[in-house]
Design an enzyme around this catalytic site. Structure first.
Site, PDB file in Angstrom:
ATOM      1  N   GLU A  80      30.341  13.293 -10.475  1.00 22.99           N
ATOM      2  CA  GLU A  80      29.202  12.913 -11.319  1.00 22.99           C
ATOM      3  C   GLU A  80      28.931  14.028 -12.322  1.00 22.99           C
ATOM      4  O   GLU A  80      28.699  15.181 -11.945  1.00 22.99           O
ATOM      5  CB  GLU A  80      27.936  12.627 -10.500  1.00 22.99           C
ATOM      6  CG  GLU A  80      26.793  12.234 -11.446  1.00 22.99           C
ATOM      7  CD  GLU A  80      25.560  11.620 -10.795  1.00 22.99           C
ATOM      8  OE1 GLU A  80      25.421  11.705  -9.562  1.00 22.99           O
ATOM      9  OE2 GLU A  80      24.734  11.057 -11.536  1.00 22.99           O
ATOM     10  N   GLU A 105      26.446  20.057 -12.536  1.00 23.88           N
ATOM     11  CA  GLU A 105      25.125  20.197 -13.145  1.00 23.88           C
ATOM     12  C   GLU A 105      24.961  21.650 -13.592  1.00 23.88           C
ATOM     13  O   GLU A 105      25.402  22.565 -12.889  1.00 23.88           O
ATOM     14  CB  GLU A 105      24.037  19.790 -12.125  1.00 23.88           C
ATOM     15  CG  GLU A 105      22.604  19.997 -12.572  1.00 23.88           C
ATOM     16  CD  GLU A 105      22.264  19.328 -13.907  1.00 23.88           C
ATOM     17  OE1 GLU A 105      22.470  18.125 -14.052  1.00 23.88           O
ATOM     18  OE2 GLU A 105      21.814  20.047 -14.808  1.00 23.88           O
ATOM     19  N   ASN A 132      29.793  23.875 -17.049  1.00 22.21           N
ATOM     20  CA  ASN A 132      29.789  22.962 -18.188  1.00 22.21           C
ATOM     21  C   ASN A 132      30.847  21.886 -17.917  1.00 22.21           C
ATOM     22  O   ASN A 132      32.049  22.152 -17.963  1.00 22.21           O
ATOM     23  CB  ASN A 132      30.109  23.768 -19.447  1.00 22.21           C
ATOM     24  CG  ASN A 132      30.183  22.901 -20.682  1.00 22.21           C
ATOM     25  OD1 ASN A 132      29.624  21.802 -20.729  1.00 22.21           O
ATOM     26  ND2 ASN A 132      30.865  23.398 -21.700  1.00 22.21           N
ATOM     27  N   ASP A 154      21.808  13.227 -21.468  1.00 22.35           N
ATOM     28  CA  ASP A 154      20.771  13.646 -22.414  1.00 22.35           C
ATOM     29  C   ASP A 154      20.983  12.906 -23.731  1.00 22.35           C
ATOM     30  O   ASP A 154      22.093  12.913 -24.281  1.00 22.35           O
ATOM     31  CB  ASP A 154      20.839  15.161 -22.631  1.00 22.35           C
ATOM     32  CG  ASP A 154      20.425  15.913 -21.367  1.00 22.35           C
ATOM     33  OD1 ASP A 154      19.423  15.524 -20.749  1.00 22.35           O
ATOM     34  OD2 ASP A 154      21.126  16.868 -20.991  1.00 22.35           O
ATOM     35  N   ASP A 190      19.697   4.422 -21.104  1.00 17.02           N
ATOM     36  CA  ASP A 190      18.569   3.555 -21.472  1.00 17.02           C
ATOM     37  C   ASP A 190      18.251   3.709 -22.961  1.00 17.02           C
ATOM     38  O   ASP A 190      17.233   3.198 -23.415  1.00 17.02           O
ATOM     39  CB  ASP A 190      17.329   3.893 -20.627  1.00 17.02           C
ATOM     40  CG  ASP A 190      16.876   5.329 -20.816  1.00 17.02           C
ATOM     41  OD1 ASP A 190      17.712   6.188 -21.184  1.00 17.02           O
ATOM     42  OD2 ASP A 190      15.674   5.614 -20.597  1.00 17.02           O
ATOM     43  N   ASN A 252      14.635   9.154 -11.233  1.00 16.34           N
ATOM     44  CA  ASN A 252      13.438   9.209 -12.077  1.00 16.34           C
ATOM     45  C   ASN A 252      13.753   8.883 -13.529  1.00 16.34           C
ATOM     46  O   ASN A 252      12.941   8.289 -14.221  1.00 16.34           O
ATOM     47  CB  ASN A 252      12.793  10.591 -11.987  1.00 16.34           C
ATOM     48  CG  ASN A 252      11.927  10.668 -10.763  1.00 16.34           C
ATOM     49  OD1 ASN A 252      11.367   9.649 -10.321  1.00 16.34           O
ATOM     50  ND2 ASN A 252      11.818  11.854 -10.183  1.00 16.34           N
ATOM     51  N   GLU A 254      16.014   6.793 -14.685  1.00 16.63           N
ATOM     52  CA  GLU A 254      16.112   5.336 -14.851  1.00 16.63           C
ATOM     53  C   GLU A 254      14.729   4.699 -14.729  1.00 16.63           C
ATOM     54  O   GLU A 254      14.380   3.817 -15.515  1.00 16.63           O
ATOM     55  CB  GLU A 254      17.081   4.748 -13.807  1.00 16.63           C
ATOM     56  CG  GLU A 254      17.314   3.258 -14.012  1.00 16.63           C
ATOM     57  CD  GLU A 254      18.560   2.728 -13.310  1.00 16.63           C
ATOM     58  OE1 GLU A 254      19.231   3.490 -12.597  1.00 16.63           O
ATOM     59  OE2 GLU A 254      18.865   1.533 -13.499  1.00 16.63           O
TER      60      GLU A 254
HETATM   61  C1  LIG Z   1      18.858  13.178 -18.508  1.00 15.60           C
HETATM   62  S1  LIG Z   1      19.509  14.051 -17.156  1.00 15.60           S
HETATM   63  C2  LIG Z   1      20.036  12.764 -16.044  1.00 15.60           C
HETATM   64  C3  LIG Z   1      20.276  13.253 -14.648  1.00 15.60           C
HETATM   65  C4  LIG Z   1      20.820  12.230 -13.647  1.00 15.60           C
HETATM   66  N1  LIG Z   1      22.125  11.729 -14.031  1.00 15.60           N
HETATM   67  C5  LIG Z   1      19.853  11.109 -13.448  1.00 15.60           C
HETATM   68  O1  LIG Z   1      20.134   9.974 -13.826  1.00 15.60           O
HETATM   69  O2  LIG Z   1      18.779  11.371 -12.876  1.00 15.60           O
HETATM   70  C6  LIG Z   1      21.020  14.709 -17.762  1.00 15.60           C
HETATM   71  C7  LIG Z   1      21.546  15.858 -16.940  1.00 15.60           C
HETATM   72  O3  LIG Z   1      22.807  16.267 -17.430  1.00 15.60           O
HETATM   73  C8  LIG Z   1      22.902  17.678 -17.319  1.00 15.60           C
HETATM   74  N2  LIG Z   1      23.935  18.130 -18.255  1.00 15.60           N
HETATM   75  C9  LIG Z   1      23.905  18.040 -19.605  1.00 15.60           C
HETATM   76  N3  LIG Z   1      25.029  18.549 -20.136  1.00 15.60           N
HETATM   77  C10 LIG Z   1      25.801  18.956 -19.085  1.00 15.60           C
HETATM   78  C11 LIG Z   1      27.084  19.568 -19.000  1.00 15.60           C
HETATM   79  N4  LIG Z   1      27.775  19.854 -20.108  1.00 15.60           N
HETATM   80  N5  LIG Z   1      27.573  19.870 -17.787  1.00 15.60           N
HETATM   81  C12 LIG Z   1      26.861  19.581 -16.656  1.00 15.60           C
HETATM   82  N6  LIG Z   1      25.638  18.999 -16.677  1.00 15.60           N
HETATM   83  C13 LIG Z   1      25.118  18.694 -17.876  1.00 15.60           C
HETATM   84  C14 LIG Z   1      21.502  18.145 -17.675  1.00 15.60           C
HETATM   85  O4  LIG Z   1      21.224  19.463 -17.209  1.00 15.60           O
HETATM   86  C15 LIG Z   1      20.650  17.092 -16.983  1.00 15.60           C
HETATM   87  O5  LIG Z   1      20.324  17.451 -15.667  1.00 15.60           O
END
Ligand SMILES: C[S@@+](CC[C@H](N)C(=O)[O-])C[C@H]1O[C@@H](n2cnc3c(N)ncnc32)[C@H](O)[C@@H]1O
Length: 272
Positions: A80, A105, A132, A154, A190, A252, A254
């Site tokens: 994931e 993450e 990353n 994001d 979304d 959260n 979603e």
């Molecule tokens: C909007 S959140 C959604 C989290 C989760 N998938 C959910 O649905 O609850 C996006 C997540 O992606 C992580 N993220 C963004 N760019 C990333 C990257 N290049 N590598 C790892 N995580 C990343 C952010 O830190 C954030 O926690």
């Protein structure tokens, strides 16, 4: 060319990686610090280039041997990307002991919370890597992954930030190589404009087939943060998407999207 002219011609992040996240330092509260101390040794993969780095170690070879030595078996591996607080990946790992899971993450509290959830359930089939995510796919050997999940990435809503969206052609190529034939990349968002972005990047991506069977109408032009309301008036076209992935826990992110009346777009791209 004068110095100022050449500077003006450069893309904004010239010479640096375009990242899909902003590096933030966040102190862990006591509960998350305790979880980190208790479970990091068991669940956190030591694959970063150095202390505090989000780069992946240069010499890492993410192959079947690495999977066997890390998870202790040859079960199919699901990764994931951007697992947030870990609710989804931990629920999936608990429900599927016959599969292996890796959560990627970058954000400390998210990593710590995922450690907490995995540790409380004493799960044996999950690991977490604070790197990353696109870099991990660069060192994956072909066919080492069964599935890749990217849920609610994001949104980067401003036009000038769309290039920071994590779903990009380069990542698609790397994910394709890492997936076993027949494996899938599941994506959900979304944000309507992100849905259009996913179609643009993925519908014609080499080595992937969009196996969605729902027809969804979307604007065919992009909108940014300030003009998203104008999307309804733009020309629309039909795209194929999937029904909600039943294996996804309601996080959260979603819930917030649904509460705001937004439509959830689910995508399934099969490696062919
Ligand atoms: C909007 S959140 C959604 C989290 C989760 N998938 C959910 O649905 O609850 C996006 C997540 O992606 C992580 N993220 C963004 N760019 C990333 C990257 N290049 N590598 C790892 N995580 C990343 C952010 O830190 C954030 O926690």
């Amino acid at each position: 060319m004068s110095e100022s002219a050449s500077t003006a011609d450069r893309p904004p992040l010239y010479g640096r990686k375009v990242l899909s996240f902003v590096r933030r330092s966040a102190r862990l509260d006591d509960r998350l610090q305790r979880a980190w101390d208790a479970y990091a040794d068991r669940y956190l993969l030591d694959i970063a280039a150095g202390e505090g780095s989000l780069n992946v170690r240069d010499d890492l070879r993410f192959d079947a041997g690495f999977v066997r030595s890390t998870w202790g078996n040859d079960h199919p591996l699901i990764v994931e990307i951007g697992s947030g607080q870990g609710e989804n990946v931990v629920a999936a790992a608990a429900a599927h002991p016959e599969l292996n899971f890796l959560a990627l993450e970058v954000y400390d509290p998210g990593v710590a919370h995922t450690l907490l959830l995995a540790g409380k359930r004493d799960l044996a089939n999950i690991r977490i890597a604070q790197v990353n995510a696109p870099e991990l796919f660069k060192v994956c050997m072909p066919g080492v992954l069964a599935e890749v999940w990217t849920f609610f990435p994001d949104p980067w809503p401003k036009m000038k930030h769309h290039k920071r969206r994590i779903v990009q052609p380069e990542l698609a190529g790397d994910v394709r190589r890492a997936l076993v034939d027949g494996g899938v990349w599941r994506i959900a968002t979304d944000i309507e404009d992100y849905a259009l972005h996913v179609h643009e990047v993925m519908d014609d991506a080499v080595g992937f087939e969009n196996v969605g069977s729902l027809t969804v109408s979307l604007p065919t032009e992009h909108v940014g943060k300030g003009n998203a309301d104008s999307a309804a008036g733009l020309p629309h076209a039909d795209f194929r998407e999937s029904a909600r992935f039943e294996g996804r826990a309601l996080t959260n992110f979603e819930k917030k999207g649904l509460a705001a009346g937004r439509v959830i777009h689910d995508f399934t791209y099969r490696a062919v």
